[in-house]
Scaffold this active site. Sequence first.
Site, PDB file in Angstrom:
ATOM      1  N   LYS A 224       0.346  27.685  25.584  1.00  0.00           N
ATOM      2  CA  LYS A 224      -0.445  28.919  25.513  1.00  0.00           C
ATOM      3  C   LYS A 224       0.350  29.950  24.710  1.00  0.00           C
ATOM      4  CE  LYS A 224      -1.742  32.935  28.278  1.00  0.00           C
ATOM      5  NZ  LYS A 224      -1.662  33.583  29.605  1.00  0.00           N
ATOM      6  N   ASP A 229      -1.084  40.378  25.338  1.00  0.00           N
ATOM      7  CA  ASP A 229      -2.296  40.371  26.149  1.00  0.00           C
ATOM      8  C   ASP A 229      -2.557  41.758  26.701  1.00  0.00           C
ATOM      9  OD1 ASP A 229      -4.466  39.726  27.706  1.00  0.00           O
ATOM     10  OD2 ASP A 229      -3.288  38.810  29.313  1.00  0.00           O
ATOM     11  N   LYS A 236      -5.676  45.758  31.093  1.00  0.00           N
ATOM     12  CA  LYS A 236      -4.635  45.840  32.105  1.00  0.00           C
ATOM     13  C   LYS A 236      -4.189  47.287  32.288  1.00  0.00           C
ATOM     14  CE  LYS A 236      -2.509  41.338  31.000  1.00  0.00           C
ATOM     15  NZ  LYS A 236      -2.565  40.665  32.308  1.00  0.00           N
ATOM     16  N   ASP A 247       3.576  36.684  27.161  1.00  0.00           N
ATOM     17  CA  ASP A 247       2.419  35.844  27.472  1.00  0.00           C
ATOM     18  C   ASP A 247       2.323  34.627  26.556  1.00  0.00           C
ATOM     19  OD1 ASP A 247       0.507  35.631  29.447  1.00  0.00           O
ATOM     20  OD2 ASP A 247      -1.099  36.436  28.220  1.00  0.00           O
ATOM     21  N   ASP A 306      -9.424  39.148  30.923  1.00  0.00           N
ATOM     22  CA  ASP A 306      -7.980  39.029  31.145  1.00  0.00           C
ATOM     23  C   ASP A 306      -7.586  37.634  31.616  1.00  0.00           C
ATOM     24  OD1 ASP A 306      -5.375  39.905  31.142  1.00  0.00           O
ATOM     25  OD2 ASP A 306      -5.476  40.781  33.151  1.00  0.00           O
ATOM     26  N   GLU A 308      -7.747  35.026  29.801  1.00  0.00           N
ATOM     27  CA  GLU A 308      -7.957  34.489  28.453  1.00  0.00           C
ATOM     28  C   GLU A 308      -7.148  33.235  28.171  1.00  0.00           C
ATOM     29  OE1 GLU A 308      -4.071  35.685  28.146  1.00  0.00           O
ATOM     30  OE2 GLU A 308      -5.704  36.808  29.081  1.00  0.00           O
ATOM     31  N   ARG A 310      -6.578  30.517  29.872  1.00  0.00           N
ATOM     32  CA  ARG A 310      -7.292  29.272  30.147  1.00  0.00           C
ATOM     33  C   ARG A 310      -8.402  29.024  29.142  1.00  0.00           C
ATOM     34  NH1 ARG A 310      -8.962  31.440  35.984  1.00  0.00           N
ATOM     35  NH2 ARG A 310      -6.946  32.424  35.592  1.00  0.00           N
TER      36      ARG A 310
END
Length: 456
Positions: A224, A229, A236, A247, A306, A308, A310
């Site tokens: 990933k 993010d 957030k 991230d 948020d 995202e 996955r």
Amino acid sequence: MTDSHGFAPQGTTGLPLYCVERTGFDAWRQLQVSELGSWVDAHAFTAVSGSVLLLPGNGGIAGAVLGIGDPLDPFSYAHAPFALPPGDWALATELDEGALNALHLGWGLGAYKFTRYKVPLRAPARLVAGSIDAETLEVMAACTRVRDLVNTPAEDMGPDQLEQACCELAEAHGARIEVVSGEDLLGQNYPAIYAVGRASHRAPRLITVHWGDADAPKLTLVGKGVCFDTGGLDIKAADGMRNMKKDMGGAAHAIALAGLVMARKLPVRLTLLVAAVENAIGPMSYRPGDVVNTRLGVSVEIDNTDAEGRVVLCDALARGAEDKPALLVDFATLTGAARIALGPDLPALYSNDESVAADWLEASGEQRDPVWRMPLWRPYLRYLVSNVADIANGGPSRMAGSITAALYLERFVPTTQPWAHLDVYSWNDTDRPGKPAGGEAQGLRAAWAMLKQRFA
């Protein structure tokens, strides 16, 4: 970017360094001359793990005693480079091969400083190591690669730079690289990756590296690579966004592990897949309530922008499974729920294959590189039910967040495909000996040992 001055050149003369376990301290103490024994007693030193005692001499410091815990744990030694005064130190204790390799690895990780933007206040103490095992050096390089990639701010580590890191890795090992970016993702059927990354001025992309003999067993690593993010339109809070340069920690782990596989020439046909995006906010942002298509043809309702990671991973996993590898592994900084359940130091391991999970857990113990297996409890799929799509990327319940994220990923992996997923924090919140605040490799050494056991 990394200060690697933790080792002195061969032939250097260093002060003697004694590595002593608490259980062996009394025997070591009895061997010392009376003056030195009195000095040790005066300091109430008992060689507890993580302790250091400097020994006096006519010219000042005559040596030091390093209190260690488990001699096979690299972090038993990692306090030494900054607990000892700067200078050169030579091991004065006989260690077996496993403990010596642990010392070298722990010393190298303990000497680490991220120096791209700031000069360290002091240099680490240097170990006169002589010849260091080649694999130990490569594992050390892989761990510091993760740290460097994660520590680099998103301004200097976006999808372009993550692609460059993969290009450099491929060039170093004679691998082949392919990149699909921007709207070409739609043309080549990676709609979920495109949906998450389309709002950024930095184009989303899928980076693929191929290496190894065509007739070797296939190994596919997926990372990933969300380079920053914001949370998207489900933005957030400031505290949650502060460290979101990390991230892409899953991609850092996958890249570093791929580098190890190639450097050690593991007999596999390797594919590395990195889904690199920035989850930004803008006129092109994907929205809560949108239905996003995926490479597998499974429609996904966006419950929360948020969640995202996955969404980008489902396209990469579907692509990875198309090659029917002997093993498919993904790494991702996927959920805060895993940290709530297990804390920052224990990556959450999921697998649909009992032998893969058992091998990884066994390697975790042997390498002193902890992971903790979590269940793919399929009744919790009820938390991902959508009324308008095949599956949702989240739901109203906060229950079992790490498990439901893993179940979501499993939806994009064929039932016959051996697969493992590591939900990894990739970060140290505070400074600890050998574990400086910032990016961290977690479960990586265990993953490498597991792959060696299965494929070597």
